[in-house]
Design an enzyme around this catalytic site. Structure first.
Site, mmCIF file in Angstrom:
data_model
loop_
_atom_site.group_PDB
_atom_site.id
_atom_site.type_symbol
_atom_site.label_atom_id
_atom_site.label_comp_id
_atom_site.label_asym_id
_atom_site.label_seq_id
_atom_site.Cartn_x
_atom_site.Cartn_y
_atom_site.Cartn_z
ATOM 1 N N SER A 103 -17.217 -3.882 -8.759
ATOM 2 C CA SER A 103 -18.254 -3.056 -8.137
ATOM 3 C C SER A 103 -19.587 -3.236 -8.847
ATOM 4 O O SER A 103 -19.634 -3.487 -10.064
ATOM 5 C CB SER A 103 -17.810 -1.599 -8.247
ATOM 6 O OG SER A 103 -18.873 -0.731 -7.956
ATOM 7 N N TYR A 122 -18.755 -5.771 -5.478
ATOM 8 C CA TYR A 122 -19.293 -5.332 -4.190
ATOM 9 C C TYR A 122 -20.480 -4.405 -4.424
ATOM 10 O O TYR A 122 -20.423 -3.535 -5.278
ATOM 11 C CB TYR A 122 -18.264 -4.524 -3.387
ATOM 12 C CG TYR A 122 -16.871 -5.074 -3.283
ATOM 13 C CD1 TYR A 122 -16.596 -6.438 -3.300
ATOM 14 C CD2 TYR A 122 -15.799 -4.196 -3.122
ATOM 15 C CE1 TYR A 122 -15.294 -6.907 -3.180
ATOM 16 C CE2 TYR A 122 -14.493 -4.664 -3.001
ATOM 17 C CZ TYR A 122 -14.247 -6.012 -3.042
ATOM 18 O OH TYR A 122 -12.957 -6.458 -2.920
ATOM 19 N N LYS A 146 -13.579 -0.058 -13.778
ATOM 20 C CA LYS A 146 -13.956 -1.397 -13.279
ATOM 21 C C LYS A 146 -14.379 -2.291 -14.442
ATOM 22 O O LYS A 146 -14.032 -3.468 -14.490
ATOM 23 C CB LYS A 146 -15.072 -1.291 -12.236
ATOM 24 C CG LYS A 146 -14.630 -0.643 -10.935
ATOM 25 C CD LYS A 146 -13.535 -1.446 -10.222
ATOM 26 C CE LYS A 146 -12.996 -0.738 -9.012
ATOM 27 N NZ LYS A 146 -11.763 -1.308 -8.455
ATOM 28 N N ASP A 172 4.051 1.816 -4.375
ATOM 29 C CA ASP A 172 2.989 2.093 -5.345
ATOM 30 C C ASP A 172 2.912 0.890 -6.290
ATOM 31 O O ASP A 172 3.919 0.567 -6.947
ATOM 32 C CB ASP A 172 3.351 3.377 -6.118
ATOM 33 C CG ASP A 172 2.265 3.784 -7.088
ATOM 34 O OD1 ASP A 172 1.568 2.896 -7.630
ATOM 35 O OD2 ASP A 172 2.119 4.998 -7.320
ATOM 36 N N ASP A 182 -26.934 9.290 -10.033
ATOM 37 C CA ASP A 182 -27.390 8.228 -9.126
ATOM 38 C C ASP A 182 -28.363 7.288 -9.827
ATOM 39 O O ASP A 182 -29.255 7.746 -10.536
ATOM 40 C CB ASP A 182 -28.131 8.835 -7.920
ATOM 41 C CG ASP A 182 -27.219 9.062 -6.731
ATOM 42 O OD1 ASP A 182 -26.131 8.451 -6.696
ATOM 43 O OD2 ASP A 182 -27.586 9.842 -5.828
ATOM 44 N N ASP A 217 0.858 -1.189 0.000
ATOM 45 C CA ASP A 217 0.000 0.000 0.000
ATOM 46 C C ASP A 217 0.890 1.233 0.000
ATOM 47 O O ASP A 217 1.896 1.269 0.717
ATOM 48 C CB ASP A 217 -0.920 -0.005 1.244
ATOM 49 C CG ASP A 217 -2.177 0.835 1.038
ATOM 50 O OD1 ASP A 217 -2.026 2.033 0.758
ATOM 51 O OD2 ASP A 217 -3.281 0.291 1.169
ATOM 52 N N ASN A 261 -22.892 -2.008 -1.686
ATOM 53 C CA ASN A 261 -22.442 -0.829 -0.909
ATOM 54 C C ASN A 261 -21.823 -1.250 0.421
ATOM 55 O O ASN A 261 -22.551 -1.485 1.389
ATOM 56 C CB ASN A 261 -23.623 0.120 -0.672
ATOM 57 C CG ASN A 261 -24.012 0.881 -1.934
ATOM 58 O OD1 ASN A 261 -24.271 0.268 -2.965
ATOM 59 N ND2 ASN A 261 -24.046 2.193 -1.870
ATOM 60 N N LYS A 300 -11.220 5.383 -5.763
ATOM 61 C CA LYS A 300 -12.613 4.914 -5.747
ATOM 62 C C LYS A 300 -13.682 6.007 -5.667
ATOM 63 O O LYS A 300 -14.857 5.691 -5.540
ATOM 64 C CB LYS A 300 -12.803 3.967 -4.572
ATOM 65 C CG LYS A 300 -12.586 4.647 -3.223
ATOM 66 C CD LYS A 300 -13.173 3.869 -2.065
ATOM 67 C CE LYS A 300 -12.908 4.554 -0.754
ATOM 68 N NZ LYS A 300 -13.504 3.907 0.388
ATOM 69 N N ARG A 360 -29.082 13.634 -6.882
ATOM 70 C CA ARG A 360 -27.661 13.803 -7.211
ATOM 71 C C ARG A 360 -27.461 13.267 -8.629
ATOM 72 O O ARG A 360 -27.835 12.119 -8.902
ATOM 73 C CB ARG A 360 -26.813 13.002 -6.206
ATOM 74 C CG ARG A 360 -25.321 13.094 -6.428
ATOM 75 C CD ARG A 360 -24.538 12.436 -5.297
ATOM 76 N NE ARG A 360 -24.686 10.985 -5.226
ATOM 77 C CZ ARG A 360 -24.040 10.202 -4.377
ATOM 78 N NH1 ARG A 360 -23.192 10.734 -3.507
ATOM 79 N NH2 ARG A 360 -24.228 8.902 -4.365
ATOM 80 N N TYR A 366 -14.510 6.276 -13.133
ATOM 81 C CA TYR A 366 -14.273 5.230 -12.135
ATOM 82 C C TYR A 366 -14.979 3.936 -12.544
ATOM 83 O O TYR A 366 -14.381 2.851 -12.571
ATOM 84 C CB TYR A 366 -14.747 5.681 -10.750
ATOM 85 C CG TYR A 366 -14.817 4.526 -9.778
ATOM 86 C CD1 TYR A 366 -13.659 3.981 -9.236
ATOM 87 C CD2 TYR A 366 -16.047 3.938 -9.439
ATOM 88 C CE1 TYR A 366 -13.721 2.888 -8.371
ATOM 89 C CE2 TYR A 366 -16.111 2.850 -8.580
ATOM 90 C CZ TYR A 366 -14.949 2.333 -8.046
ATOM 91 O OH TYR A 366 -15.010 1.246 -7.205
ATOM 92 N N THR A 390 -21.237 -0.979 -9.669
ATOM 93 C CA THR A 390 -21.292 0.148 -10.595
ATOM 94 C C THR A 390 -21.221 -0.335 -12.056
ATOM 95 O O THR A 390 -21.673 0.353 -12.956
ATOM 96 C CB THR A 390 -20.185 1.171 -10.255
ATOM 97 O OG1 THR A 390 -20.488 2.402 -10.891
ATOM 98 C CG2 THR A 390 -18.819 0.729 -10.679
#
Ligand code: NAD
Ligand code: WQD
Length: 343
Positions: free
Chosen positions: A126, A180, A155, A59, A299, A32, A182, A86, A296, A151, A128
Site C-alpha cells: 500500500s 496500491y 504492510k 483461513d 490523514d 478466502d 487508492n 484493511k 481527519r 495497519y 500507506t
C-alpha cells in the site's frame, strides 16, 4: 494453464484480479474465509468468467489447511496474497487483530510455498508505507515514514519479511510488492465491487451510499490543506486497471531470477476530495449532500504515484479514468442489493 493461489480472492481487489487472471489464461485457486466478503461474490465471478472456480473457505493463517490445499494442487506455480484486514481506523482500536492476521497469513503462506517449491509471490502492499512523502510524485525509492497505524505498520513489516526472505539462505521465493494507491470503482458488469461492512471509512463507498440515501450526509475532512482547493489529494486508481497489473507482475516474474521488487500502482495524477465529489455528481446526475468539516486525524495532505517503474518494467499502465471509476462504483451501488442478498 498456469495455476495461481489467490488468498483473499473473494475480496474487492482479489475478485477483480480473479477475472483478469482468467482473461489472461491463468487458473486461480481461491482461498478466502469470507471474513470481509460475501459468498455470493463467487457466483457472480463465475457469471463473469463463465467458468466454475476452485474455491476454499479456509483461513490462511491455518497452516495445516493451507498445506492440504497445496497438496491438492501440486501444479501451483505462484500466489497472490490479498488476504488481510484493511481498515486503518479499526487497526488502531484492535491492533492485535491486525498484527495476527496480516503478518501470520504471510508467514504461513511463505512457509507453505517454501515447503512445496512454489516460487512466485505477488504481495498486496500500500501507498500507506510512504506516509506523507517530501517529494511528489512518490517513487519506489522514497523511504518509509513512521507508520501512522498498526495497519500501515503490518504492510511495512510484510514488505520487510519478503525482502529479508530473498536475502536468506537457500531461499527460493521471489516476490513482487505492489503498492496500491487508492483503489476505487467496480467491474463494469456491476456484478462485483467493494463491499464495505458497516459505516465505510473510505471516500468512494461513503459517496455512493450517501447518493443512494443510505447515509444522510458526507463530510469533507479538512478544507485548509496546502492544496489547490484546500482538500486532500489522492491518486484514485480503477480497480480493473489495478487487477491487470497483477497479471503483468506474474508474467514478468516468471522468467526472472529470484528477487524482491516493489512497484507503485497509481495513475500518476492527484485529485482532491472536492474534485472527486464534483466528478461523481457529473457522472451520476445525483446531487450529493455534503458538508465541509474538520481534518481527519492521521490523514496525509497529498500523495500520488510515479508509476514509471511499473510502466517501464511490467509494461503496465492505467487505461481508465476517475470518471469511469466513479460511474462503475455508482452502477455497482445501484445493483448491490440484488447481488448480495443471497449471503
Ligand atoms: P477486502 O477486505 O475486500 O479483501 C480481503 C479478502 O481477504 C476478503 O475477502 C477477506 O474475507 C479475506 N481474508 C482476510 N483475512 C483472511 C484470512 N486470514 N484467511 C482467508 N481470507 C482472509 O480488501 P481489498 O480492498 O480487496 O484489499 C486486498 C489487499 O490489498 C489487502 O491486503 C489490503 O491491505 C491491500 N490494500 C487495499 C487497499 C484498498 O484501499 N482497498 C489499498 C492498499 C492495499
Ligand atoms: C480519501 C480522501 C479523506 C471519507 C486509505 C488508507 C490507505 C489505503 C487506501 C489500504 C482523504 C477523504 C474520506 C469521508 C472525506 N488503504 N474523506 N470524507 O485515507 O487516502 O487511504 O485507503 O492500504 O492505507 O489509509 O482513503 O478513501 O479513506 O480517503 O473527506 O467520509 O477522502 O480525508 O483525503 P485514504 P480514504
Amino acid at each position: 494453464m498456469i495455476k495461481i493461489l489467490v488468498t483473499g480472492g473473494a475480496g474487492f481487489i482479489g475478485s477483480h484480479t480473479v477475472v483478469e487472471l482468467v482473461n489472461g489464461g491463468f487458473q486461480p485457486v481461491i482461498v478466502d474465509n469470507f471474513c470481509n466478503s460475501h459468498r455470493s461474490v463467487i457466483g457472480n465471478l463465475e457469471e463473469i468468467t463463465k467458468q466454475q472456480l476452485i474455491v476454499y473457505d479456509v483461513d490462511c493463517t491455518d497452516e495445516l489447511a493451507m498445506r492440504q490445499i497445496v497438496t491438492e494442487h501440486p501444479d501451483l506455480q505462484g500466489a497472490i496474497h490479498f488476504a488481510a484486514y484493511k481498515a486503518v481506523g479499526e487497526s488502531v482500536r484492535f491492533p492485535h487483530k491486525y498484527y495476527h492476521n496480516n503478518i501470520n497469513s504471510l508467514l504461513v503462506l511463505t512457509r507453505v510455498m517454501d515447503a512445496f517449491g512454489i516460487r512466485n509471490l505477488v504481495f498486496s502492499s500500500s501507498c500507506t508505507v510512504y506516509g506523507q512523502p517530501d517529494q511528489l510524485p512518490v517513487s519506489e525509492e522514497t523511504p518509509y515514514q513512521l507508520a501512522e497505524s498498526p495497519y500501515g505498520y503490518t504492510k511495512q513489516i510484510c514488505e520487510r519479511i519478503l525482502q529479508d526472505l530473498v536475502r536468506g539462505e537457500g531461499n527460493t521465493i521471489s516476490s513482487v510488492l505492489l503498492r496500491y494507491f487508492n483503489p476505487i470503482g467496480a467491474h463494469p458488469s456491476g456484478l462485483i465491487g467493494e463491499l464495505p461492512l458497516g459505516v465505510p471509512e473510505n471516500l468512494i463507498p461513503y459517496i455512493t451510499q450517501t447518493a443512494a440515501g443510505l447515509r444522510e450526509q458526507l463530510t469533507v475532512f479538512g478544507t485548509d490543506y496546502s492544496t489547490p482547493d484546500g482538500t486532500c489529494v489522492r491518486d484514485y486508481i480503477h480497480v480493473v486497471d489495478l487487477a491487470k497489473a497483477h497479471v503483468k507482475a506474474l508474467q514478468w516474474m516468471a522468467d526472472r531470477p529470484v528477487g524482491c521488487e516493489s512497484f507503485n500502482l497509481g495513475t500518476g495524477r492527484g485529485n482532491s476530495v472536492l474534485e472527486v465529489l464534483h466528478t461523481f455528481e457529473e457522472v451520476s446526475g445525483e446531487k450529493l449532500n455534503y458538508v465541509l468539516g474538520d481534518r481527519r486525524p492521521g490523514d496525509v495532505e497529498q500523495i500520488y504515484a510515479s508509476s514509471e517503474k511499473a510502466n517501464q518494467t511490467l509494461g503496465w499502465k492505467t487505461e481508465l479514468h476517475l470518471a469511469d471509476a466513479l460511474k462503475d462504483a455508482w452502477n455497482w451501488q445501484l445493483k448491490l442489493e440484488t447481488h448480495t442478498s443471497s449471503k
